[in-house]
Every structure is written in structure tokens, then in C-alpha cells.
Design a protein around this motif. Sequence first.
Motif, PDB file in Angstrom:
ATOM      1  N   ASN A  47      -4.432  20.343  13.329  1.00 47.38           N
ATOM      2  CA  ASN A  47      -3.155  19.987  13.915  1.00 47.38           C
ATOM      3  C   ASN A  47      -3.168  18.485  14.203  1.00 47.38           C
ATOM      4  O   ASN A  47      -3.925  18.023  15.065  1.00 47.38           O
ATOM      5  CB  ASN A  47      -2.943  20.783  15.209  1.00 47.38           C
TER       6      ASN A  47
ATOM      7  N   GLU B 176       7.428  19.312   5.618  1.00 45.44           N
ATOM      8  CA  GLU B 176       8.265  20.386   6.151  1.00 45.44           C
ATOM      9  C   GLU B 176       7.481  21.123   7.225  1.00 45.44           C
ATOM     10  O   GLU B 176       6.288  21.355   7.086  1.00 45.44           O
ATOM     11  CB  GLU B 176       8.665  21.350   5.038  1.00 45.44           C
ATOM     12  N   PHE B 177       8.159  21.511   8.278  1.00 45.15           N
ATOM     13  CA  PHE B 177       7.530  22.209   9.390  1.00 45.15           C
ATOM     14  C   PHE B 177       8.173  23.579   9.532  1.00 45.15           C
ATOM     15  O   PHE B 177       9.399  23.697   9.495  1.00 45.15           O
ATOM     16  CB  PHE B 177       7.691  21.400  10.678  1.00 45.15           C
ATOM     17  N   LYS B 178       7.350  24.604   9.720  1.00 40.34           N
ATOM     18  CA  LYS B 178       7.845  25.981   9.806  1.00 40.34           C
ATOM     19  C   LYS B 178       8.737  26.198  11.019  1.00 40.34           C
ATOM     20  O   LYS B 178       9.671  26.982  10.977  1.00 40.34           O
ATOM     21  CB  LYS B 178       6.671  26.959   9.838  1.00 40.34           C
ATOM     22  N   THR B 179       8.426  25.510  12.121  1.00 43.08           N
ATOM     23  CA  THR B 179       9.185  25.722  13.359  1.00 43.08           C
ATOM     24  C   THR B 179       9.904  24.460  13.811  1.00 43.08           C
ATOM     25  O   THR B 179      10.128  24.254  14.984  1.00 43.08           O
ATOM     26  CB  THR B 179       8.240  26.189  14.480  1.00 43.08           C
ATOM     27  N   GLY B 180      10.255  23.617  12.890  1.00 40.41           N
ATOM     28  CA  GLY B 180      10.885  22.343  13.242  1.00 40.41           C
ATOM     29  C   GLY B 180       9.831  21.280  13.494  1.00 40.41           C
ATOM     30  O   GLY B 180       8.664  21.580  13.703  1.00 40.41           O
ATOM     31  N   ARG B 181      10.252  20.069  13.470  1.00 36.52           N
ATOM     32  CA  ARG B 181       9.311  18.969  13.653  1.00 36.52           C
ATOM     33  C   ARG B 181       8.816  18.937  15.087  1.00 36.52           C
ATOM     34  O   ARG B 181       9.613  18.944  16.029  1.00 36.52           O
ATOM     35  CB  ARG B 181       9.969  17.647  13.289  1.00 36.52           C
ATOM     36  N   PRO B 182       7.493  18.880  15.267  1.00 35.18           N
ATOM     37  CA  PRO B 182       6.944  18.843  16.636  1.00 35.18           C
ATOM     38  C   PRO B 182       7.308  17.561  17.362  1.00 35.18           C
ATOM     39  O   PRO B 182       7.525  16.511  16.738  1.00 35.18           O
ATOM     40  CB  PRO B 182       5.429  18.905  16.412  1.00 35.18           C
TER      41      PRO B 182
END
Length: 104
Positions: free
Chosen positions: A3, A38-44
Amino acid sequence: MQNPVRQNFKHLKAVMQLLDFLPYDAFTPVVIFTGEAEFKTGRPKGVSSPEELLHHMKSTPPAVMSVNRMAFSVGRLTCARYSLTEKTDIEHQLYLDRKFGSLG
């Protein structure tokens, strides 16, 4: 893949410990993703694009640090870092393989 936000946080804490004479607000954690990430849950939170970083840098007043304090900071970081050798690269890869499993 580790991460990057968590990894950056650990790196920031290590640098803050080495430069403990600087105020907390002298540090700004930044994680930049280039390309079409691309982020699975939106950009952190805390993750930016190169364009956003450039905008932030242009809109933020420059911090002022004396030349002596800057030189001392660079010297302390330089003394604390590992030598850049093939051995340290191999040791780091072995550490990551043990911690996260080998990808190769």
C-alpha cells in the motif's frame, strides 16, 4: 504491491525521527500516481496526480529554511541511509519476499 499510502507514512515517520529538530508542519506527505491508475474504491486521500501536485506547489507559499538548516538536514539523511549497492538491493528484495511473498 504494498500500500503506497501506508508505505509513504512509514517513510515520513522515519524522516521525521531523523529530522526531529524540524517542526511537524515542515513535512507534507505526498503520494503521486502517474498514468491511468485506477482504484477499486476511489482514489485514497493523500494520493494525487502530477498535475495536482504541480498546482499545489504553485499555490503554496514557499517555506523558508536557512541554508545551514538545509545542509544539516541533508547531511543527517545522507549519513542515515543505506549505501546504494547491489547487496542492499538484494537484501531489500529478500525482505519484501519474506514479508509479502515472492512474485518471481
